[in-house]
Design a protein around this motif. Sequence first.
Motif, PDB file in Angstrom:
ATOM      1  N   ASP A 138      39.608  56.542  23.568  1.00  9.87           N
ATOM      2  CA  ASP A 138      40.441  57.178  24.592  1.00  9.87           C
ATOM      3  C   ASP A 138      39.591  57.716  25.734  1.00  9.87           C
ATOM      4  OD1 ASP A 138      42.601  56.550  23.039  1.00  9.87           O
ATOM      5  OD2 ASP A 138      42.899  58.574  22.243  1.00  9.87           O
ATOM      6  N   TRP A 139      38.444  58.308  25.400  1.00 10.87           N
ATOM      7  CA  TRP A 139      37.563  58.855  26.445  1.00 10.87           C
ATOM      8  C   TRP A 139      37.076  57.740  27.362  1.00 10.87           C
ATOM      9  CZ3 TRP A 139      32.726  58.349  28.469  1.00 10.87           C
ATOM     10  CH2 TRP A 139      32.202  59.426  29.199  1.00 10.87           C
ATOM     11  N   LEU A 140      36.673  56.602  26.787  1.00  6.38           N
ATOM     12  CA  LEU A 140      36.170  55.498  27.594  1.00  6.38           C
ATOM     13  C   LEU A 140      37.272  54.908  28.478  1.00  6.38           C
ATOM     14  CD1 LEU A 140      33.600  53.797  28.095  1.00  6.38           C
ATOM     15  CD2 LEU A 140      34.477  52.175  26.384  1.00  6.38           C
ATOM     16  N   ASP A 141      38.460  54.709  27.901  1.00  2.00           N
ATOM     17  CA  ASP A 141      39.587  54.195  28.685  1.00  2.00           C
ATOM     18  C   ASP A 141      39.863  55.094  29.890  1.00  2.00           C
ATOM     19  OD1 ASP A 141      39.963  52.017  27.057  1.00  2.00           O
ATOM     20  OD2 ASP A 141      41.618  52.892  25.914  1.00  2.00           O
ATOM     21  N   GLN A 142      39.863  56.394  29.643  1.00  2.00           N
ATOM     22  CA  GLN A 142      40.166  57.336  30.723  1.00  2.00           C
ATOM     23  C   GLN A 142      39.066  57.354  31.786  1.00  2.00           C
ATOM     24  OE1 GLN A 142      40.830  60.997  28.585  1.00  2.00           O
ATOM     25  NE2 GLN A 142      42.524  60.096  27.421  1.00  2.00           N
ATOM     26  N   THR A 143      37.834  57.104  31.382  1.00  2.00           N
ATOM     27  CA  THR A 143      36.726  57.047  32.343  1.00  2.00           C
ATOM     28  C   THR A 143      36.946  55.924  33.352  1.00  2.00           C
ATOM     29  OG1 THR A 143      35.139  57.985  30.769  1.00  2.00           O
ATOM     30  CG2 THR A 143      34.238  56.672  32.579  1.00  2.00           C
ATOM     31  N   PHE A 144      37.380  54.765  32.878  1.00  2.00           N
ATOM     32  CA  PHE A 144      37.661  53.648  33.781  1.00  2.00           C
ATOM     33  C   PHE A 144      38.884  53.946  34.659  1.00  2.00           C
ATOM     34  CE2 PHE A 144      34.681  51.577  31.067  1.00  2.00           C
ATOM     35  CZ  PHE A 144      34.210  50.472  31.749  1.00  2.00           C
ATOM     36  N   GLU A 145      39.915  54.531  34.044  1.00  2.00           N
ATOM     37  CA  GLU A 145      41.139  54.802  34.797  1.00  2.00           C
ATOM     38  C   GLU A 145      40.903  55.800  35.921  1.00  2.00           C
ATOM     39  OE1 GLU A 145      43.913  55.991  31.817  1.00  2.00           O
ATOM     40  OE2 GLU A 145      44.553  53.927  31.390  1.00  2.00           O
ATOM     41  N   ARG A 146      40.044  56.793  35.686  1.00  2.00           N
ATOM     42  CA  ARG A 146      39.779  57.789  36.735  1.00  2.00           C
ATOM     43  C   ARG A 146      39.111  57.152  37.958  1.00  2.00           C
ATOM     44  NH1 ARG A 146      38.477  61.215  32.279  1.00  2.00           N
ATOM     45  NH2 ARG A 146      36.270  60.630  32.446  1.00  2.00           N
ATOM     46  N   ARG A 147      38.461  56.029  37.769  1.00  2.00           N
ATOM     47  CA  ARG A 147      37.827  55.320  38.890  1.00  2.00           C
ATOM     48  C   ARG A 147      38.704  54.174  39.397  1.00  2.00           C
ATOM     49  NH1 ARG A 147      32.198  55.904  38.930  1.00  2.00           N
ATOM     50  NH2 ARG A 147      32.268  54.496  40.735  1.00  2.00           N
ATOM     51  N   ASN A 148      39.987  54.185  38.968  1.00  2.00           N
ATOM     52  CA  ASN A 148      40.947  53.144  39.358  1.00  2.00           C
ATOM     53  C   ASN A 148      40.478  51.746  38.966  1.00  2.00           C
ATOM     54  OD1 ASN A 148      42.824  54.966  40.635  1.00  2.00           O
ATOM     55  ND2 ASN A 148      41.400  55.085  42.364  1.00  2.00           N
ATOM     56  N   LEU A 149      39.854  51.663  37.787  1.00  2.00           N
ATOM     57  CA  LEU A 149      39.392  50.399  37.248  1.00  2.00           C
ATOM     58  C   LEU A 149      40.204  50.046  36.008  1.00  2.00           C
ATOM     59  CD1 LEU A 149      35.526  50.986  37.485  1.00  2.00           C
ATOM     60  CD2 LEU A 149      36.900  49.470  38.940  1.00  2.00           C
ATOM     61  N   PRO A 150      40.346  48.767  35.704  1.00  2.00           N
ATOM     62  CA  PRO A 150      41.070  48.399  34.478  1.00  2.00           C
ATOM     63  C   PRO A 150      40.316  48.872  33.242  1.00  2.00           C
ATOM     64  CG  PRO A 150      39.972  46.489  35.427  1.00  2.00           C
ATOM     65  CD  PRO A 150      39.838  47.589  36.438  1.00  2.00           C
ATOM     66  N   ARG A 151      41.061  49.139  32.195  1.00  2.00           N
ATOM     67  CA  ARG A 151      40.427  49.528  30.934  1.00  2.00           C
ATOM     68  C   ARG A 151      39.532  48.398  30.425  1.00  2.00           C
ATOM     69  NH1 ARG A 151      44.918  52.657  27.177  1.00  2.00           N
ATOM     70  NH2 ARG A 151      45.320  54.392  28.619  1.00  2.00           N
ATOM     71  N   PRO A 152      38.559  48.721  29.580  1.00  2.00           N
ATOM     72  CA  PRO A 152      37.695  47.667  29.034  1.00  2.00           C
ATOM     73  C   PRO A 152      38.505  46.553  28.388  1.00  2.00           C
ATOM     74  CG  PRO A 152      36.787  49.819  28.523  1.00  2.00           C
ATOM     75  CD  PRO A 152      38.131  50.068  29.139  1.00  2.00           C
ATOM     76  N   ASP A 153      38.048  45.330  28.585  1.00  2.00           N
ATOM     77  CA  ASP A 153      38.683  44.142  28.017  1.00  2.00           C
ATOM     78  C   ASP A 153      38.195  44.005  26.570  1.00  2.00           C
ATOM     79  OD1 ASP A 153      39.753  41.722  27.375  1.00  2.00           O
ATOM     80  OD2 ASP A 153      38.631  40.562  28.866  1.00  2.00           O
ATOM     81  N   VAL A 154      39.027  44.445  25.633  1.00  2.00           N
ATOM     82  CA  VAL A 154      38.617  44.518  24.224  1.00  2.00           C
ATOM     83  C   VAL A 154      38.944  43.206  23.517  1.00  2.00           C
ATOM     84  CG1 VAL A 154      38.867  45.753  22.051  1.00  2.00           C
ATOM     85  CG2 VAL A 154      38.978  47.003  24.226  1.00  2.00           C
ATOM     86  N   GLN A 155      37.913  42.545  23.031  1.00  2.52           N
ATOM     87  CA  GLN A 155      38.110  41.307  22.276  1.00  2.52           C
ATOM     88  C   GLN A 155      38.213  41.568  20.782  1.00  2.52           C
ATOM     89  OE1 GLN A 155      35.174  38.210  22.951  1.00  2.52           O
ATOM     90  NE2 GLN A 155      36.665  36.648  22.409  1.00  2.52           N
ATOM     91  N   ILE A 156      37.497  42.582  20.306  1.00  2.00           N
ATOM     92  CA  ILE A 156      37.537  42.930  18.883  1.00  2.00           C
ATOM     93  C   ILE A 156      37.785  44.431  18.750  1.00  2.00           C
ATOM     94  CG2 ILE A 156      36.273  42.998  16.701  1.00  2.00           C
ATOM     95  CD1 ILE A 156      34.603  40.661  17.646  1.00  2.00           C
ATOM     96  N   GLU A 157      38.793  44.791  17.977  1.00  2.00           N
ATOM     97  CA  GLU A 157      39.024  46.195  17.614  1.00  2.00           C
ATOM     98  C   GLU A 157      38.643  46.376  16.156  1.00  2.00           C
ATOM     99  OE1 GLU A 157      43.014  47.446  18.347  1.00  2.00           O
ATOM    100  OE2 GLU A 157      42.705  47.698  20.504  1.00  2.00           O
ATOM    101  N   SER A 158      37.934  47.445  15.869  1.00  2.00           N
ATOM    102  CA  SER A 158      37.524  47.717  14.488  1.00  2.00           C
ATOM    103  C   SER A 158      37.487  49.213  14.247  1.00  2.00           C
ATOM    104  CB  SER A 158      36.150  47.111  14.201  1.00  2.00           C
ATOM    105  OG  SER A 158      35.721  47.466  12.891  1.00  2.00           O
ATOM    106  N   SER A 159      38.124  49.643  13.196  1.00  2.00           N
ATOM    107  CA  SER A 159      38.059  51.050  12.802  1.00  2.00           C
ATOM    108  C   SER A 159      36.870  51.310  11.882  1.00  2.00           C
ATOM    109  CB  SER A 159      39.360  51.463  12.093  1.00  2.00           C
ATOM    110  OG  SER A 159      39.567  50.662  10.935  1.00  2.00           O
TER     111      SER A 159
END
Length: 289
Positions: free
Chosen positions: A191-212
């Motif tokens: 969430d922190w990383l997504d918001q970092t991109f959004e605050r700069r009006n950039l798209p969220r990271p393009d995630v190819q693999i999600e892993s918990s």
Amino acid sequence: MHLSPVRAEDLHHALGRDQPALTSSVRRLEEVCGAPLFERSGRGIKFTAAGHVMLKWARRTRLDVDEARREIEDIGSGLSGTVRIGIIPTAAQFLLPRAVRQLIAEAPEIKLQTIVGLSDLLHPKLRTGELDMTIETESEPESGITSQILSEDPIVVAASASHEIFLGSPVLKDLCAYRWVLQPPGAPTRDWLDQTFERRNLPRPDVQIESSMLLMLPTLIAETGLLSFISRHHLRAGQLGAGLKEVNVKGTTMRRRMVVTYRDRSYLSPASHRLIALLATAAKGTSTL
């Protein structure tokens, strides 16, 4: 907490008492409390509002009795007994082994029970007394819980040391050209990383693999060439993921702190206190700042 109605015959069996004896016990308890504690619900029974209050205090009393017993048993026994720990994956990998090695050297008979998970799993178990302490990342202050800071644990963008991104001097926008392996949405780091991109009006990271599974991330980064967002601990020499390198981009370091937490009024054995001290020492020895 919602509790489903319980069949009377199941309650008799669980408590090992026949119906007349159980009914008499409940009646005496209700007389002392001055209010009904149970009510009929179909073929079973359920707690009244007063019953839920009694259940809360009964659980607390049981916890107090258990901890009193543990404290009495520990009198004169020194560093012994069982320590029950809940711990997040990063701390389990980088802090706990070093501290436990020293603890076992000092107290060969000590026993440890560990649960590895995230805070949403560990906190309920800490509050109900299933755990003596948790080692996790710092969160908002919580009533009845004490936190002691162990170390800083920065989260950084990382990639394989051979990644093409290191051929230049990237800025945040450049990171949008690559795919990522990240934790699922809802994880604090994601969430922190997504918001970092959004605050700069950039798209969220393009995630190819999600892993918990956090321990998988260093290997996935190395094998796939994807970017990721992981603890700086993983980049240290001698660690899994040591072939990775931090991508130094302004504004992409998440500052967080690792803490040990326990209940304010809970009993902590001498072994628990010693383990906390050893964790603090281990944390100093693994500083990534």
